[in-house]
Design a protein around this motif. Structure first.
Motif, short mmCIF file in Angstrom:
data_model
loop_
_atom_site.label_atom_id
_atom_site.label_comp_id
_atom_site.label_asym_id
_atom_site.label_seq_id
_atom_site.Cartn_x
_atom_site.Cartn_y
_atom_site.Cartn_z
N ILE A 1 0.83 -1.21 0.00
CA ILE A 1 0.00 0.00 0.00
C ILE A 1 0.86 1.26 0.00
O ILE A 1 0.48 2.29 -0.55
CB ILE A 1 -0.96 -0.02 1.21
N GLN A 2 2.04 1.16 0.62
CA GLN A 2 2.94 2.33 0.70
C GLN A 2 3.68 2.49 -0.63
O GLN A 2 4.81 2.04 -0.80
CB GLN A 2 3.93 2.14 1.86
N THR A 3 2.96 3.18 -1.61
CA THR A 3 3.52 3.30 -2.96
C THR A 3 4.47 4.48 -3.12
O THR A 3 5.31 4.51 -4.02
CB THR A 3 2.40 3.43 -3.99
N TYR B 1 3.24 7.52 -3.90
CA TYR B 1 2.57 8.51 -4.76
C TYR B 1 1.53 9.27 -3.95
O TYR B 1 0.69 8.66 -3.28
CB TYR B 1 1.91 7.82 -5.95
N LEU B 2 1.55 10.68 -4.11
CA LEU B 2 0.66 11.53 -3.33
C LEU B 2 -0.80 11.29 -3.68
O LEU B 2 -1.66 11.27 -2.79
CB LEU B 2 1.02 13.01 -3.57
N TYR B 3 -1.10 11.07 -4.93
CA TYR B 3 -2.51 10.92 -5.31
C TYR B 3 -3.08 9.61 -4.78
O TYR B 3 -4.27 9.48 -4.54
CB TYR B 3 -2.69 11.02 -6.82
N HIS B 4 -2.22 8.59 -4.57
CA HIS B 4 -2.70 7.35 -3.95
C HIS B 4 -3.12 7.61 -2.50
O HIS B 4 -4.15 7.12 -2.03
CB HIS B 4 -1.62 6.28 -4.00
N TYR B 5 -2.30 8.42 -1.78
CA TYR B 5 -2.62 8.71 -0.39
C TYR B 5 -3.88 9.59 -0.30
O TYR B 5 -4.71 9.40 0.60
CB TYR B 5 -1.45 9.42 0.29
N ALA C 1 -6.87 7.48 -0.78
CA ALA C 1 -7.14 6.68 0.42
C ALA C 1 -7.82 7.53 1.48
O ALA C 1 -8.73 7.07 2.19
CB ALA C 1 -5.83 6.10 0.96
N MET C 2 -7.42 8.81 1.58
CA MET C 2 -8.03 9.69 2.58
C MET C 2 -9.49 9.95 2.23
O MET C 2 -10.36 9.97 3.11
CB MET C 2 -7.27 11.02 2.65
#
Length: 644
Positions: free
Chosen positions: A614-616, A618-622, A625-626
């Motif tokens: 999960i810890q990729t 990439y900012l857009y992934h985080y 997720a938010m």
């Protein structure tokens, strides 16, 4: 005189310790003379003690008090009476002969000093057993001879067969010793003492005491004690069905075959039953059990001896059979008669084992009698003494075995034990079989044409150190019978054994009034066995071969020892292996490694391996997720709390 009581067991122990620790440094000559000196001192002390005991002097007392727990004394003590004096004399004498014989037989063995240390330690263990005045010391000696026999049977530890044999002997004896320990435990529980004298004094009260066996059924405490003790004797003295270890123990060097199977370890069970006669005499059930097992073993082992081809195994099966004879006498209540056969058997059986070793030495360690023949010309001295031992074993008139073996058969006939007649019939038949297989050994080994020309041409008499002991034992095999008959099986019993052995005096009287035809029956069977053996192996040697081909199932049945080993393998060994395999694969592999601590740690690693993805970075992934998290929280508040 009392200091000699300590000398008897401690002299061999001193030799065993010194040679065991420093033997290689001391050298072979010093080592074997130290051990021989220790046993010789023990034998000399035993002779003085025997003379003193015959003069009416006995001893019963503690030497060292180990501890006292709940009023029960745990001590080392000696009981020196006629029974003890007889046993220590026989044990030390046979052990001395074996020690001297070993000088020649083991001369080329790299474990020379270790072997002498072992046999001296074995002698010490046996002497402690027979001199005990309490059950603790008896158990110590009992287990010690088992331990040292394990070391001796597996002496050549690089041989897989030797390792298998000593493990088999150890396990078979553990089964018997479990019953032995239960018997002693019952004694302590119900009498509150380990001392012989106290237990024997309270024996009549124990005979009337019962306990719950199964449900409401009651069993006699004394009967349970005697049967438990006798189960131990069955293991130590190789009685059916715990006999399977003794023939395999022939994997050890020949001197220990004589030491274990003549007058020491295997006779420990005989001695123990005689010593416990005040208990056994009060339980008819236990005496019947002893008679049944002894009679069955006498015949069963004689049948197996008929088809064996290994010279030492034939003598080993003979030992089992003769021990069965002794137990028949014990079951008949004629304890002194059983001890008489123990006494004479020590001479001729040690002679036969050591004589067999001389044959093996001459044939360059060949043990199969089918590869021998005609050896009387090459080793006439060994031939002569082996014939003497065979005559004594088969009960030829005026030899030692004639007086003791016939006395056993007569005691079984005269006894009022309901199973004594079974013992009488089995021992009579076994007498004929004993004669047959004993002369078969002589004929196939020393007569006929040589079957191995190379070994035959190189055959020669053994060294003088091997010939002297078998000569002495040959003399004993002749003279150890008649002079002692009255002491063991006549009217001198009361004077000789006095309080050592409790037995019904009527049985000796009845033995002297049995029909003449019954008294002659063992001799008739002995002659018949000789004639059949002579016909089969001298006059018509093709008959045994033809019989084996015509009756292959019977022949294989006997050759494979009634398939006892295979039966035990199917009942005990294979199920134990299956259970072990299941515990290994299912218990350890699946439950512990799969679901237990190892399994939990493995699952944690599996989860973390997936979570870490999960810890990729990439900012857009985080951010995505938010948003998912915020949507989840809103949904929870709207439909979760809002619903309330």
């Amino acid at each position: 005189m009392h200091y000699l009581y300590l000398v008897v067991p401690l002299a061999p122990l001193a030799g065993a310790i010194v040679v065991g620790l420093w033997g290689p440094k001391l050298g072979r000559a010093v080592s074997h003379w130290l051990c021989i000196l220790g046993v010789a001192v023990s034998m000399a002390a035993s002779g003085f003690i025997l003379r003193d005991v015959l003069a009416g002097n006995t001893f019963n007392g503690d030497v060292y008090l180990w501890m006292t727990s709940d009023g029960i004394k745990f001590a080392i003590g000696f009981l020196v009476d006629p029974l003890t004096a007889l046993m220590i004399t026989v044990v030390s004498f046979v052990s001395l002969m074996v020690h001297i014989y070993t000088i020649g037989y083991m001369a080329d063995d790299p474990g020379y000093t270790r072997f002498f240390s072992y046999i001296s330690l074995f002698t010490f263990s046996m002497l402690m057993l027979v001199m005990a005045n309490n059950f603790l010391q008896l158990f110590f000696g009992w287990e010690a001879v088992g331990l040292v026999s394990y070391l001796l049977i597996g002496f050549w530890y690089t041989r897989p067969t030797a390792i298998y044999a000593n493990l088999k002997a150890f396990l078979a004896n553990r089964v018997g010793d479990f019953g032995f320990a239960l018997g002693i435990g019952l004694i302590v529980a119900y009498s509150g003492s380990l001392d012989y004298a106290t237990v024997f004094r309270d024996a009549p009260a124990l005979a009337g005491t019962t306990f719950n066996l199964v449900g409401q059924s009651q069993a006699s405490v004394l009967t349970a004690v005697c049967i438990g003790l006798f189960v131990g004797a069955m293991g130590k003295s190789a009685q059916v069905p715990l006999h399977v270890w003794l023939p395999d123990s022939m994997e050890g060097p020949t001197p220990i075959s004589a030491l274990i199977h003549a007058a020491t370890m295997v006779t420990a069970g005989i001695f123990m039953v005689a010593r416990m006669s005040p208990l056994f005499e009060l339980s008819d059930v236990a005496l019947s059990f002893v008679a049944i097992i002894g009679a069955t073993t006498a015949l069963f082992m004689a049948l197996l001896g008929v088809v064996q081809n290994d010279i030492k195994r034939i003598v080993a099966y003979s030992t089992c059979s003769q021990l069965g004879y002794m137990f028949v006498a014990m079951g008949a209540g004629a304890y002194s008669v059983g001890m008489f056969h123990l006494f004479t058997h020590a001479f001729f059986k040690a002679l036969l084992f050591l004589g067999s070793g001389s044959v093996i030495y001459a044939m360059h360690h060949e043990q199969d009698i089918r590869n021998m023949g005609g050896l009387w010309k090459k080793i006439p001295y060994t031939y002569a003494v082996m014939v003497v031992g065979t005559l004594a074993l088969t009960g030829f008139p005026l030899t030692a075995g004639y007086f003791s073996k016939d006395a056993i058969i007569e005691s079984a006939y005269a006894s009022h034990n309901p199973f004594a007649i079974y013992g009488f019939l089995m021992t009579v038949v076994a007498a004929g079989l004993t004669s047959f297989y004993s002369w078969r050994l002589i004929f196939k080994t020393f007569h006929g044409e040589p079957h191995d020309e190379q070994h035959y041409e190189a055959a020669h008499e053994a060294p003088i150190w091997m010939l002297i002991p078998i000569g002495v034992l040959a003399v004993g095999s002749i003279v150890a019978g008649f002079p002692f008959k009255e002491l063991f099986a006549g009217h001198g019993i009361e004077e000789f054994f006095r309080e050592s052995v409790k037995m019904n005096p009527d049985i000796i009287e009845e033995m002297h009034h049995i029909p003449e035809t019954i008294a002659l029956l063992p001799t008739v069977m002995m002659v018949l066995g000789f004639l059949v053996s002579y016909l089969f192996y001298i006059r018509r040697p093709y008959i045994p071969v033809r019989l084996a081909k015509e009756q292959p199932m019977l022949y294989q049945f006997l050759l494979n020892k009634w398939y006892f080993d295979e039966l035990y393998d199917a009942i005990f060994v294979r199920p134990a292996k299956w259970i072990g395999y299941q515990l290994w694969k299912k218990g350890d592999g699946f439950i512990i490694d799969g679901l237990g601590p190892d399994g939990i740690s493995a699952r944690v690693l599996d989860i973390t391996r997936n979570v870490v993805k999960i810890q990729t970075g990439y900012l857009y992934h985080y951010a995505f997720a938010m948003l998912i998290g915020v949507a989840g929280l809103i949904t929870w508040f709207m439909f979760g709390f809002g619903g309330q």
